[in-house]
Enzyme design. Structure first.
Site, PDB file in Angstrom:
ATOM      1  N   CYS A 190       3.482  -8.325 -10.639  1.00  4.22           N
ATOM      2  CA  CYS A 190       4.285  -8.531  -9.428  1.00  4.22           C
ATOM      3  C   CYS A 190       4.365  -7.232  -8.627  1.00  4.22           C
ATOM      4  CB  CYS A 190       5.689  -8.992  -9.796  1.00  4.22           C
ATOM      5  SG  CYS A 190       6.799  -9.149  -8.379  1.00  4.22           S
ATOM      6  N   GLN A 220      22.394  -1.450  -7.538  1.00  3.02           N
ATOM      7  CA  GLN A 220      21.553  -2.064  -6.526  1.00  3.02           C
ATOM      8  C   GLN A 220      20.090  -2.045  -6.964  1.00  3.02           C
ATOM      9  OE1 GLN A 220      22.753  -3.614  -4.040  1.00  3.02           O
ATOM     10  NE2 GLN A 220      24.628  -2.664  -3.328  1.00  3.02           N
ATOM     11  N   PHE A 256      36.086  -2.199  -6.606  1.00  6.24           N
ATOM     12  CA  PHE A 256      34.827  -2.760  -7.110  1.00  6.24           C
ATOM     13  C   PHE A 256      33.778  -1.633  -7.138  1.00  6.24           C
ATOM     14  CE2 PHE A 256      37.020  -5.793  -4.347  1.00  6.24           C
ATOM     15  CZ  PHE A 256      37.301  -6.844  -5.220  1.00  6.24           C
ATOM     16  N   GLU A 261      37.269  -0.453 -11.141  1.00  4.37           N
ATOM     17  CA  GLU A 261      36.228  -1.413 -11.512  1.00  4.37           C
ATOM     18  C   GLU A 261      36.657  -2.105 -12.797  1.00  4.37           C
ATOM     19  OE1 GLU A 261      33.147  -3.693 -12.355  1.00  4.37           O
ATOM     20  OE2 GLU A 261      33.202  -2.601 -10.451  1.00  4.37           O
ATOM     21  N   ASN A 276      33.468  -3.080  -2.143  1.00  6.32           N
ATOM     22  CA  ASN A 276      32.079  -3.499  -2.372  1.00  6.32           C
ATOM     23  C   ASN A 276      32.091  -4.637  -3.384  1.00  6.32           C
ATOM     24  OD1 ASN A 276      29.251  -3.530  -2.431  1.00  6.32           O
ATOM     25  ND2 ASN A 276      29.171  -1.992  -4.050  1.00  6.32           N
ATOM     26  N   CYS A 301      27.209  -8.053   0.200  1.00  5.30           N
ATOM     27  CA  CYS A 301      25.884  -8.619  -0.073  1.00  5.30           C
ATOM     28  C   CYS A 301      25.813 -10.082   0.338  1.00  5.30           C
ATOM     29  CB  CYS A 301      25.530  -8.467  -1.551  1.00  5.30           C
ATOM     30  SG  CYS A 301      26.646  -9.328  -2.676  1.00  5.30           S
TER      31      CYS A 301
END
Length: 375
Positions: free
Chosen positions: A62, A204, A233, A254, A307, A334
């Site tokens: 890939c 990420q 977060f 978190e 986030n 996101c």
């Protein structure tokens, strides 16, 4: 096209002239992690995805994966054969090895995790690490995750680390304010941001675009010179550590204790004052910015960074932020749809600038950063 779709979706809250130039991604070799379903047989395994019938489709070649992962996958496939690790057969519900999860750092160091149905092959995998490191010299962390239930969930609750190192060092390079917050790498004036990634923590998938995201947040925050910053977060501490500055109080929250351990280790590596830069494990959803941090004595933040996962911050937390009096918010999303819903619950705050980050090329998904100030 992606910018146009997101701008249309957020048009009620983000005027067209408030969009900065999008942060583009390289079209290939950008993905720093591979979540490979293992199928086939031990002698002829496939690493990739499963088709509709539950049979393996091999994706070792890939072109999305960074080169270090592309080089590692054939070696890991050979290991399956050498150790006679029987891939899990989803239709038949038989076999042991379900997934191989590989993460690569910007330095090409690797974290490899084997998702097994049981602990049956633990000793054999542990014994194979020396030879595996000979074939993969940059192998830093090896772990085993036990997922004994037949369900469409990749990981189970039990994690066993087989190496002395239990976290991967991600040495990010943030563009300096002078060189500009670009996803192009690298520049002599770039600033290093070291992040520690434990085995079961989020990061990420696109390192270069993540660097642009953190650099943009840092530059926007610097203009306001906040004395107190909260990062809700916070994960492994990316935003909090990027925004740390002399004399500035930073608190990261978190729910994952492992991620918090990594954030604290990174802050220590950076030489940050633990009295100023703190990380706490807890549910960011229930924090009230108006009340401050009673346990740690921190006052209400001047800048709040959120986030959240794809579901967004939700109406309850948005309502608390709305009532808190916090003057400035950086919201990294996101999922622009939940971002739009959350912005509707912040009527006294207005977006003053926004930027799209192509964190997920070849898909309709996008990361969006917006800055809000109170009217």
């Amino acid at each position: 096209a992606k910018q146009s779709r997101v701008a249309t979706l957020l048009a009620e809250h983000v005027p067209a002239d408030l969009w900065e130039t999008p942060a583009a991604s390289a079209p290939e070799r950008f993905r720093n992690k591979a979540k490979m379903a293992v199928a086939g047989t031990a002698s002829r395994p496939t690493l990739g995805i499963l088709d509709a019938a539950g049979h393996g489709v091999d994706l070792r070649t890939c072109p999305l994966h960074v080169p270090a992962i592309g080089k590692a996958l054939p070696v890991l496939a050979d290991l399956i054969t050498d150790l006679d690790l029987r891939p899990y057969d989803v239709p038949a519900r038989r076999g042991e090895l379900k997934h191989i999860l590989v993460t690569a750092s910007p330095d090409d160091d690797l974290m490899v995790r084997f998702v097994l149905r049981s602990r049956r092959h633990l000793d054999r995998l542990r014994a194979a690490i020396t030879d595996l490191r000979r074939r993969l010299p940059q192998l830093a962390v090896v772990g085993v995750n036990i997922q004994g239930i037949h369900q469409a969930v990749i990981e189970g609750p039990e994690e066993i680390v087989l190496t002395a190192e239990d976290r991967l060092l991600m040495r990010l390079s943030l563009p300096s304010s002078e060189s500009g917050a670009s996803s192009e790498r690298r520049h002599p004036d770039d600033i290093e941001l070291p992040l520690y990634l434990p085995t079961r923590s989020f990061f990420q998938t696109n390192t270069a675009v993540a660097e642009a995201l953190y650099a943009t947040a840092r530059d926007w925050a610097q203009e306001a010179q906040p004395a107190r910053v909260w990062d809700l977060f916070c994960g492994v501490g990316g935003f909090a550590l990027a925004l740390a500055a002399p004399g500035r109080q930073v608190l990261g929250v978190e729910v994952s204790a492992q991620a918090i351990d990594g954030a604290r280790a990174a802050a220590d590596l950076m030489g940050l004052d633990p009295a100023l830069v703190r990380f706490e494990a807890g549910d960011a959803q229930v924090l009230d910015p108006a009340a401050g941090d009673r346990a740690g004595g921190a006052q209400r933040p001047d800048l709040l960074v959120v986030n959240p996962p794809r579901r967004g911050i939700g109406e309850q937390l948005a309502t608390r932020i709305e009532a808190s009096g916090v003057e400035r918010v950086l919201y990294s999303s996101c999922n622009p749809r939940t971002l739009a819903a959350d912005l509707a619950h912040l009527p006294s705050m207005r977006v003053v600038r926004s930027r799209l980050f192509d964190m997920f090329p070849h898909t309709e998904h996008a990361e969006v950063l917006v800055e809000l100030v109170r009217d």
